[in-house]
Design a protein around this motif. Structure first.
Motif, PDB file in Angstrom:
ATOM      1  N   ALA A 184       0.867  -1.104   0.018  1.00  0.00           N
ATOM      2  CA  ALA A 184      -0.036  -0.069  -0.113  1.00  0.00           C
ATOM      3  C   ALA A 184       1.053   1.404  -0.026  1.00  0.00           C
ATOM      4  O   ALA A 184       1.874   1.425   0.510  1.00  0.00           O
ATOM      5  N   ASP A 185       0.346   2.406  -0.541  1.00  0.00           N
ATOM      6  CA  ASP A 185       1.087   3.595  -0.609  1.00  0.00           C
ATOM      7  C   ASP A 185       1.457   4.022   1.030  1.00  0.00           C
ATOM      8  O   ASP A 185       0.596   3.819   1.918  1.00  0.00           O
ATOM      9  N   GLY A 186       2.714   4.230   1.143  1.00  0.00           N
ATOM     10  CA  GLY A 186       3.259   4.565   2.385  1.00  0.00           C
ATOM     11  C   GLY A 186       3.565   3.714   3.383  1.00  0.00           C
ATOM     12  O   GLY A 186       4.039   3.697   4.472  1.00  0.00           O
ATOM     13  N   GLU A 187       3.401   2.284   2.985  1.00  0.00           N
ATOM     14  CA  GLU A 187       3.477   1.110   3.654  1.00  0.00           C
ATOM     15  C   GLU A 187       4.868   0.936   4.181  1.00  0.00           C
ATOM     16  O   GLU A 187       5.286   0.620   5.036  1.00  0.00           O
ATOM     17  N   VAL A 188       5.613   0.968   2.988  1.00  0.00           N
ATOM     18  CA  VAL A 188       7.061   0.591   2.949  1.00  0.00           C
ATOM     19  C   VAL A 188       7.979   1.836   3.071  1.00  0.00           C
ATOM     20  O   VAL A 188       7.953   2.794   2.398  1.00  0.00           O
ATOM     21  N   HIS A 189       8.868   1.757   4.337  1.00  0.00           N
ATOM     22  CA  HIS A 189       9.559   3.167   4.351  1.00  0.00           C
ATOM     23  C   HIS A 189      10.819   2.658   5.433  1.00  0.00           C
ATOM     24  O   HIS A 189      10.730   1.820   6.039  1.00  0.00           O
ATOM     25  N   VAL A 190      11.976   3.578   5.275  1.00  0.00           N
ATOM     26  CA  VAL A 190      13.423   3.386   6.029  1.00  0.00           C
ATOM     27  C   VAL A 190      13.511   4.557   6.645  1.00  0.00           C
ATOM     28  O   VAL A 190      13.157   5.664   6.085  1.00  0.00           O
ATOM     29  N   PRO A 191      14.018   4.465   7.872  1.00  0.00           N
ATOM     30  CA  PRO A 191      14.539   6.076   8.418  1.00  0.00           C
ATOM     31  C   PRO A 191      15.539   6.713   7.614  1.00  0.00           C
ATOM     32  O   PRO A 191      16.651   6.128   7.184  1.00  0.00           O
ATOM     33  N   LEU A 192      15.294   8.021   7.743  1.00  0.00           N
ATOM     34  CA  LEU A 192      16.397   8.812   6.945  1.00  0.00           C
ATOM     35  C   LEU A 192      16.488  10.007   7.759  1.00  0.00           C
ATOM     36  O   LEU A 192      15.516  10.901   7.632  1.00  0.00           O
ATOM     37  N   ASP A 193      17.735  10.713   8.673  1.00  0.00           N
ATOM     38  CA  ASP A 193      17.643  11.986   9.119  1.00  0.00           C
ATOM     39  C   ASP A 193      16.414  12.349   9.808  1.00  0.00           C
ATOM     40  O   ASP A 193      15.813  13.271   9.976  1.00  0.00           O
ATOM     41  N   GLY A 194      15.906  11.007  10.647  1.00  0.00           N
ATOM     42  CA  GLY A 194      14.844  11.392  11.435  1.00  0.00           C
ATOM     43  C   GLY A 194      13.451  11.529  10.819  1.00  0.00           C
ATOM     44  O   GLY A 194      12.452  11.822  11.391  1.00  0.00           O
ATOM     45  N   GLN A 195      13.404  11.075   9.590  1.00  0.00           N
ATOM     46  CA  GLN A 195      12.267  11.048   8.752  1.00  0.00           C
ATOM     47  C   GLN A 195      12.130   9.947   8.002  1.00  0.00           C
ATOM     48  O   GLN A 195      12.966   8.883   8.449  1.00  0.00           O
ATOM     49  N   ALA A 196      11.107   9.722   7.158  1.00  0.00           N
ATOM     50  CA  ALA A 196      10.779   8.470   6.636  1.00  0.00           C
ATOM     51  C   ALA A 196      11.047   8.421   4.845  1.00  0.00           C
ATOM     52  O   ALA A 196      10.423   9.283   4.435  1.00  0.00           O
ATOM     53  N   LEU A 197      12.197   7.794   4.491  1.00  0.00           N
ATOM     54  CA  LEU A 197      12.232   7.621   3.095  1.00  0.00           C
ATOM     55  C   LEU A 197      11.020   6.600   2.702  1.00  0.00           C
ATOM     56  O   LEU A 197      11.241   5.375   3.050  1.00  0.00           O
ATOM     57  N   THR A 198      10.227   7.084   1.985  1.00  0.00           N
ATOM     58  CA  THR A 198       9.048   6.324   1.578  1.00  0.00           C
ATOM     59  C   THR A 198       8.684   5.981   0.425  1.00  0.00           C
ATOM     60  O   THR A 198       8.838   6.794  -0.727  1.00  0.00           O
ATOM     61  N   LEU A 199       8.050   4.725   0.124  1.00  0.00           N
ATOM     62  CA  LEU A 199       7.433   4.339  -1.275  1.00  0.00           C
ATOM     63  C   LEU A 199       6.422   4.900  -1.454  1.00  0.00           C
ATOM     64  O   LEU A 199       5.146   4.713  -0.726  1.00  0.00           O
ATOM     65  N   LYS A 200       6.304   5.789  -2.406  1.00  0.00           N
ATOM     66  CA  LYS A 200       4.963   6.439  -3.055  1.00  0.00           C
ATOM     67  C   LYS A 200       4.445   5.435  -4.109  1.00  0.00           C
ATOM     68  O   LYS A 200       4.793   5.623  -5.126  1.00  0.00           O
TER      69      LYS A 200
END
Length: 402
Positions: A184-200
């Motif tokens: 799903a959109d936004g379901e998969v993400h990894v941390p980067l600089d305190g934020q979320a590198l996210t699959l759109k």
């Protein structure tokens, strides 16, 4: 780096270049014309005002009252007008908007619709496109830009692979290749600089490459922007026959350009090359199955880089968001190209994201998926058989053979 949104667009600053409040406000003034005394600064998500009026110009950005770190988002506007506010018309605001460096309309706050894996916009045909030239494996310390291969693209493998986001108009329609996982959109993400590198996640609608690119360079998606990007590609193909001849396209340029205007025609390497140059932005496509990074626009002096995800027959976008479900308008869609010798933390995070998606089998094996020729109904298996069939018969339209 920090990302700054202001009335004239967006800009980015490296923390190595701005260390104090004075440095920051001077850079903001140079970017959008708002003088330091009239700047209202907001940070965080949702944005909160920064109380900087009591701070000295030499206050470090790491100070608790400012607390800007790598990946921070800063929104800049004029302070609310008061009776003591000087005349703002005396200040000239430079036009900093351009296709390369300024954000256009942000996407709506609602998340992009989830999709099942039923359409496939990148094609492994025709074989004449070949694979972009291979370069050294990516390292955290970037090497000097690789020499450009066909279409202005270079391939940086994490592992050897013959897969490539090849070209466009050989495939039309909605062929499908079954995946073992849905995301799903936004379901998969990894941390980067305190934020979320996210699959759109982008819809499977035969225009996913165009939607993914538009999301990253324009901040929006939809039929209208896909039509605009297709027209750009078609125009460049027609106006640059020496750069995009029939031997490269697999079709007469006029035929290729006409097919590219069809919403059912997929995009691939040719389109990424053209759009990279048009928007003056490096477009990097990370291949889930192989770990290969297909690079377009590298070494051309572009200042920004956008990341796509390539899963064999589909493209999605990658964005850095405060939280995985945050609207795009609060995210970073393009990243500054790091100087040589500076650690590329975004590349490392993209590779982590790819690893997560590969474990979830979020890719299509183009060597085994079932197809049939849409003209003569011949059943085929995978890219190789479809390529041979196209060479022998001239048939170039394929659909899934369920």
């Amino acid at each position: 780096m920090i990302r700054i949104r202001h009335p004239q667009g967006t800009s980015t600053l490296h923390l190595a270049q701005v260390k104090t409040l004075q440095d920051l406000q001077k850079s903001i003034s140079e970017s959008c014309g708002i003088p330091a005394w009239d700047q209202e600064l907001r940070t965080g998500y949702p944005p909160r005002p920064l109380s900087v009026s009591t701070l000295s110009p030499g206050t470090l950005l790491s100070h608790a009252d400012i607390a800007l770190t790598a990946g921070s988002q800063l929104t800049v506007s004029y302070k609310p007008a008061t009776s003591s506010t000087p005349n703002r018309s005396a200040h000239t605001i430079p036009d900093t908007t351009s296709s390369a460096s300024s954000s256009q309309s942000a996407a709506a706050a609602a998340p992009i619709a989830d999709r099942s894996f039923t359409a496939a916009p990148s094609t492994p045909l025709p074989q004449a496109f070949g694979n972009p030239a291979s370069a050294a494996p990516p390292a955290l310390k970037p090497k000097p830009p690789a020499s450009s291969a066909r279409f202005g693209g270079a391939t940086t493998p994490r592992a050897e692979s013959s897969r490539a986001p090849l070209s466009s108009s050989a495939y039309t329609g909605s062929p499908t290749a079954k995946k073992s996982a849905k995301v799903a959109d936004g379901e998969v993400h990894v941390p980067l600089d305190g934020q979320a590198l996210t699959l759109k996640v982008v819809d499977d609608d035969n225009s996913c490459l165009f939607n993914a690119v538009s999301m990253l360079v324009k901040g929006t998606i939809g039929a209208a922007v896909c039509k605009e990007l297709r027209q750009i590609v078609s125009s460049v193909v027609l106006s640059s026959p020496d750069e995009y001849p029939e031997v490269i396209l697999g079709h007469d340029p006029a035929v290729y350009a006409a097919k590219m205007l069809d919403p059912k025609t997929w995009g691939g390497a040719v389109e990424l090359s053209i759009l990279s140059k048009h928007f003056q932005t490096e477009l990097h496509a990370a291949d889930v199955a192989s770990g290969v990074v297909h690079r377009f626009g590298e070494g051309m002096g572009f200042e920004e880089r956008a990341w796509l995800l390539y899963s064999g027959i589909h493209y999605d976008a990658i964005a850095l968001l405060p939280t995985p479900d945050a609207p795009l308008e609060f995210g970073t869609l393009r990243f500054p190209v790091p100087p040589v010798g500076v650690e590329d933390v975004v590349l490392e995070a993209v590779q982590d994201l790819v690893s997560v998606l590969k474990k979830r089998h979020y890719y299509t094996d183009t060597s085994t998926f079932a197809l049939k020729c849409n003209r003569c109904q011949t059943p085929l298996q995978g890219q190789r058989q479809a390529t041979e069939h196209a060479k022998q018969t001239g048939h170039t339209e394929f659909v899934e053979n369920e």
